[in-house]
Write an enzyme that holds these catalytic residues in place. Structure first.
Site, PDB file in Angstrom:
ATOM      1  N   GLU A 144     -62.668  40.653 -27.795  1.00 23.91           N
ATOM      2  CA  GLU A 144     -63.368  39.471 -27.264  1.00 23.91           C
ATOM      3  C   GLU A 144     -63.466  38.398 -28.332  1.00 23.91           C
ATOM      4  OE1 GLU A 144     -66.794  40.059 -24.675  1.00 23.91           O
ATOM      5  OE2 GLU A 144     -67.918  38.730 -25.994  1.00 23.91           O
TER       6      GLU A 144
ATOM      7  N   HIS B  13     -64.158  34.440 -19.125  1.00 30.45           N
ATOM      8  CA  HIS B  13     -65.519  34.678 -18.638  1.00 30.45           C
ATOM      9  C   HIS B  13     -65.961  33.459 -17.812  1.00 30.45           C
ATOM     10  CE1 HIS B  13     -66.747  37.658 -22.095  1.00 30.45           C
ATOM     11  NE2 HIS B  13     -65.451  37.744 -21.821  1.00 30.45           N
TER      12      HIS B  13
ATOM     13  N   GLY C 176     -74.846  35.191 -16.231  1.00 29.20           N
ATOM     14  CA  GLY C 176     -75.266  34.329 -17.341  1.00 29.20           C
ATOM     15  C   GLY C 176     -76.777  34.422 -17.518  1.00 29.20           C
TER      16      GLY C 176
ATOM     17  N   ALA D 124     -74.416  37.911 -10.171  1.00 37.13           N
ATOM     18  CA  ALA D 124     -72.972  37.952 -10.414  1.00 37.13           C
ATOM     19  C   ALA D 124     -72.206  38.429  -9.180  1.00 37.13           C
ATOM     20  CB  ALA D 124     -72.684  38.863 -11.600  1.00 37.13           C
TER      21      ALA D 124
ATOM     22  N   TYR E 105     -74.466  47.829 -17.928  1.00 37.76           N
ATOM     23  CA  TYR E 105     -75.467  48.022 -18.987  1.00 37.76           C
ATOM     24  C   TYR E 105     -75.825  49.496 -19.133  1.00 37.76           C
ATOM     25  CZ  TYR E 105     -75.469  43.049 -18.400  1.00 37.76           C
ATOM     26  OH  TYR E 105     -75.035  41.751 -18.331  1.00 37.76           O
TER      27      TYR E 105
ATOM     28  N   HIS F  20     -79.976  46.657 -17.727  1.00 38.18           N
ATOM     29  CA  HIS F  20     -80.104  45.235 -18.043  1.00 38.18           C
ATOM     30  C   HIS F  20     -81.558  44.958 -18.447  1.00 38.18           C
ATOM     31  CE1 HIS F  20     -80.490  40.877 -16.983  1.00 38.18           C
ATOM     32  NE2 HIS F  20     -79.353  40.855 -17.657  1.00 38.18           N
TER      33      HIS F  20
ATOM     34  N   GLN G 168     -78.023  40.870 -38.016  1.00 38.02           N
ATOM     35  CA  GLN G 168     -77.363  40.581 -36.735  1.00 38.02           C
ATOM     36  C   GLN G 168     -77.566  41.744 -35.746  1.00 38.02           C
ATOM     37  OE1 GLN G 168     -73.185  41.319 -36.499  1.00 38.02           O
ATOM     38  NE2 GLN G 168     -72.795  39.300 -35.635  1.00 38.02           N
TER      39      GLN G 168
END
Ligand code: FAD
Length: 286
Positions: A15, A75, A106, A124, A144, A148, A211
């Site tokens: 990605e 995407h 999103g 979605a 997920y 989610h 991160q």
């Protein structure tokens, strides 16, 4: 060959995201060329929150087949979208030769509320329906392993996922996770309720302690004890952390491959060096 047809064997995908406004656009070309040496099965390009940088997703995705020799997965999100704007985006993707879309809801962009952001397309699954009705694309969607972050229960999240897949999803790409048991248990539960499409594992390279902590806080992914120890021991020592994180990531992928995962989707973060090291050390690429 279409992306869904590649899942006869373990699919390796990467990605990338569009460069920040102040970064030279050439930089992403260099990154794509470096990543192309890894011969990914496909490469996906993220879509900016609110569609602000949507044009760049398209621009980058259309370069991928030529620069990288593999198909692109563009995407697309529901944020601020309606039927007409989605049809326009799909026409642009089609003209650009992009044949696969990752259909996403999103997140609500800063300064907007969910009611207006998702007024026409709340989930979605609605976007999946639009893409399928439009025709000519293969369709991926997100899943997920640890649910989610907005869902009330694991069970509801899985039932909604089944509903989304039944709208015409060809394969699923997972949210990042670090706990393989959670992933395999999710795949088992998904199979039990009749989700049959390939489920590819989203892997975030462990390169930077801050991160990792920020991302897990945002998406709710759990941190297993082995990663927790790495953070505690090397959190203040970036070089040692990156080395230990690389070992963790490679061990995670190796274990997923042993478990028969359908695919590895590496959130490469536009970093060709670490992506190369990971795919080589895990034997996924020479
Ligand atoms: P959905 O599938 O619509 O689910 C959203 C929530 O609604 C879930 O809690 C679900 O359980 C619930 N739900 C679904 N259907 C129903 C229903 N009928 N009734 C009630 N509840 C329902 N974001 C970006 O902005 N750009 C990107 O490029 C991007 N790429 C991503 C790539 C991957 C692989 C992943 C995993 C995520 C990505 N995201 C991206 C983030 C994603 O947009 C967010 O996680 C978003 O919050 C949910 O998107 P979704 O498509 O999974 O939504």
């Amino acid at each position: 060959m279409s992306i869904p047809a590649l899942f006869r064997q373990t699919v390796v995908s990467l990605e990338v995201f569009p460069p920040k406004p102040d970064a030279p656009v050439d930089m992403i070309h260099q990154t794509l060329v470096q990543l192309s040496h890894l011969k990914p099965d496909y490469m996906s390009v993220t879509y900016g929150a609110g569609g602000s940088r949507a044009g760049l997703t398209l621009e980058i995705a259309k370069e991928i087949p030529t620069l990288c020799g593999c198909p692109a997965l563009g995407h697309l999100t529901c944020v601020g979208a309606d039927k007409a704007s989605i049809q326009q985006s799909l026409a642009q993707f089609q003209q650009a030769g992009v044949e696969a879309i990752l259909a996403l809801r999103g997140d609500v962009p800063a300064g907007r509320d969910a009611q207006t952001a998702f007024a026409h397309m709340p989930y979605a699954s609605e976007l999946v329906k639009e893409i399928v009705a439009y025709g000519g694309f293969s369709v991926a969607a997100a899943c997920y392993p640890e649910s989610h972050y907005q869902s009330d229960s694991q069970r509801d999240d899985l039932l909604y996922l089944k509903r989304k897949v039944d709208c015409g999803v060809d394969w699923l790409v997972s949210q990042l996770f670090f706990d393989n048991d959670a992933f395999f248990s999710f795949v088992d539960r998904a199979r039990r309720i009749g989700i049959r499409v390939p489920i590819t594992a989203g892997i975030m390279p462990v390169l930077n302690a801050k991160q990792i902590l920020r991302m897990t806080t945002l998406c709710g992914a759990s941190i297993p004890a082995s990663l927790s120890r790495i953070i505690a021991r090397y959190g203040e020592d970036p070089v040692s952390f990156a080395e230990a994180g690389m070992d963790f990531c490679c061990a995670q992928i190796t274990d997923l491959l042993k478990g028969g995962v359908d695919g590895i989707h590496l959130y490469s973060m536009n970093r060709a060096k670490s992506a190369t090291a990971i795919l080589q050390r895990t034997g996924l690429r020479d």
